[in-house]
Design a protein around this motif. Sequence first.
Motif, PDB file in Angstrom:
ATOM      1  N   SER A 114      35.164  36.755  43.048  1.00 47.10           N
ATOM      2  CA  SER A 114      35.216  36.335  41.646  1.00 47.10           C
ATOM      3  C   SER A 114      35.481  37.524  40.732  1.00 47.10           C
ATOM      4  O   SER A 114      36.269  37.425  39.778  1.00 47.10           O
ATOM      5  CB  SER A 114      33.906  35.656  41.248  1.00 47.10           C
ATOM      6  OG  SER A 114      33.704  34.499  42.010  1.00 47.10           O
ATOM      7  N   ASP A 115      34.848  38.653  41.008  1.00 45.45           N
ATOM      8  CA  ASP A 115      35.075  39.861  40.212  1.00 45.45           C
ATOM      9  C   ASP A 115      36.526  40.320  40.327  1.00 45.45           C
ATOM     10  O   ASP A 115      37.138  40.729  39.338  1.00 45.45           O
ATOM     11  CB  ASP A 115      34.135  40.988  40.652  1.00 45.45           C
ATOM     12  CG  ASP A 115      32.684  40.727  40.274  1.00 45.45           C
ATOM     13  OD1 ASP A 115      32.426  39.844  39.420  1.00 45.45           O
ATOM     14  OD2 ASP A 115      31.800  41.401  40.847  1.00 45.45           O
ATOM     15  N   LEU A 116      37.078  40.250  41.530  1.00 43.78           N
ATOM     16  CA  LEU A 116      38.471  40.614  41.751  1.00 43.78           C
ATOM     17  C   LEU A 116      39.390  39.700  40.937  1.00 43.78           C
ATOM     18  O   LEU A 116      40.349  40.161  40.309  1.00 43.78           O
ATOM     19  CB  LEU A 116      38.791  40.514  43.247  1.00 43.78           C
ATOM     20  CG  LEU A 116      40.148  41.000  43.707  1.00 43.78           C
ATOM     21  CD1 LEU A 116      40.261  42.512  43.549  1.00 43.78           C
ATOM     22  CD2 LEU A 116      40.350  40.621  45.171  1.00 43.78           C
ATOM     23  N   ALA A 117      39.080  38.412  40.926  1.00 38.09           N
ATOM     24  CA  ALA A 117      39.880  37.449  40.162  1.00 38.09           C
ATOM     25  C   ALA A 117      39.769  37.723  38.668  1.00 38.09           C
ATOM     26  O   ALA A 117      40.781  37.724  37.954  1.00 38.09           O
ATOM     27  CB  ALA A 117      39.431  36.023  40.471  1.00 38.09           C
ATOM     28  N   ARG A 118      38.575  37.974  38.188  1.00 36.79           N
ATOM     29  CA  ARG A 118      38.386  38.244  36.757  1.00 36.79           C
ATOM     30  C   ARG A 118      39.148  39.499  36.326  1.00 36.79           C
ATOM     31  O   ARG A 118      39.673  39.565  35.222  1.00 36.79           O
ATOM     32  CB  ARG A 118      36.911  38.369  36.437  1.00 36.79           C
ATOM     33  CG  ARG A 118      36.188  37.045  36.459  1.00 36.79           C
ATOM     34  CD  ARG A 118      34.721  37.173  36.041  1.00 36.79           C
ATOM     35  NE  ARG A 118      34.083  35.885  36.168  1.00 36.79           N
ATOM     36  CZ  ARG A 118      33.298  35.535  37.191  1.00 36.79           C
ATOM     37  NH1 ARG A 118      33.025  36.399  38.157  1.00 36.79           N
ATOM     38  NH2 ARG A 118      32.774  34.327  37.245  1.00 36.79           N
ATOM     39  N   ALA A 119      39.209  40.486  37.195  1.00 33.46           N
ATOM     40  CA  ALA A 119      39.919  41.723  36.879  1.00 33.46           C
ATOM     41  C   ALA A 119      41.429  41.493  36.793  1.00 33.46           C
ATOM     42  O   ALA A 119      42.142  42.266  36.142  1.00 33.46           O
ATOM     43  CB  ALA A 119      39.604  42.788  37.926  1.00 33.46           C
ATOM     44  N   ALA A 120      41.924  40.440  37.429  1.00 35.51           N
ATOM     45  CA  ALA A 120      43.362  40.151  37.432  1.00 35.51           C
ATOM     46  C   ALA A 120      43.824  39.473  36.144  1.00 35.51           C
ATOM     47  O   ALA A 120      45.023  39.439  35.863  1.00 35.51           O
ATOM     48  CB  ALA A 120      43.719  39.276  38.620  1.00 35.51           C
ATOM     49  N   GLY A 121      42.899  38.923  35.389  1.00 31.10           N
ATOM     50  CA  GLY A 121      43.270  38.215  34.166  1.00 31.10           C
ATOM     51  C   GLY A 121      42.556  38.767  32.960  1.00 31.10           C
ATOM     52  O   GLY A 121      41.733  39.672  33.065  1.00 31.10           O
ATOM     53  N   ASP A 122      42.901  38.231  31.805  1.00 26.57           N
ATOM     54  CA  ASP A 122      42.191  38.595  30.585  1.00 26.57           C
ATOM     55  C   ASP A 122      40.912  37.795  30.495  1.00 26.57           C
ATOM     56  O   ASP A 122      40.652  36.907  31.298  1.00 26.57           O
ATOM     57  CB  ASP A 122      43.072  38.355  29.363  1.00 26.57           C
ATOM     58  CG  ASP A 122      44.198  39.384  29.255  1.00 26.57           C
ATOM     59  OD1 ASP A 122      44.031  40.487  29.814  1.00 26.57           O
ATOM     60  OD2 ASP A 122      45.224  39.073  28.628  1.00 26.57           O
ATOM     61  N   GLU A 123      40.145  38.065  29.475  1.00 26.39           N
ATOM     62  CA  GLU A 123      38.793  37.547  29.296  1.00 26.39           C
ATOM     63  C   GLU A 123      38.574  36.084  29.676  1.00 26.39           C
ATOM     64  O   GLU A 123      37.779  35.787  30.546  1.00 26.39           O
ATOM     65  CB  GLU A 123      38.402  37.744  27.833  1.00 26.39           C
ATOM     66  CG  GLU A 123      37.060  38.366  27.664  1.00 26.39           C
ATOM     67  CD  GLU A 123      36.833  38.699  26.212  1.00 26.39           C
ATOM     68  OE1 GLU A 123      36.341  37.819  25.483  1.00 26.39           O
ATOM     69  OE2 GLU A 123      37.171  39.827  25.829  1.00 26.39           O
TER      70      GLU A 123
END
Length: 180
Positions: A31-40
């Motif tokens: 999930s952290d990896l996914a969040r880092a791939a997109g904006d807020e």
Amino acid sequence: MYFAALLARTEDGWQASEPDLDNVETLADLSDLARAAGDEDETVLVFIEQEDAWFGVVRVDGEDDPRIYVSDAAAAARSSYGEILLTDEVLGRDPEDLDVLVDLDGTEDGDGDDDEEGAVAGLSEDHVPVGPLGETDLLADLGMSRKELLALSGDGALTGEALGEIADALGCGEVLEAVR
């Protein structure tokens, strides 16, 4: 062999990247990896596929809990990345109830014969259902209905093109192909 992709929905359309899953050990890591791939507050999808055996889609919307769909839970349970997706919540298990499974051989405090056939020391893949599992409607608002997603999942329907078909339905097929 695995294939994985991150698809971030931006103001300019979908953007895809191939993630490095070497340090991913938990759903929180993924999930952290996914969040880092997109904006807020953007929607990010994680696609994972293992050699036509199963695929998984994880949807992360901002800081919300990830939503998960797996095409074949039993097949995924036999793989390291699949185990990450098959959380107690997805499997419909209460983590507090798992303690009961330790002594299913009928003994107390593990006093039984360890060599006894049929003794259960914990969870096995037999406790994971065969077939699709998770939130079947996680892509409905993006362009793929529950029925369409399930049609890609069961009874040998998985052809290796399931993730491509999902991406096409969401309008990001070309973007996904660029990272394949």
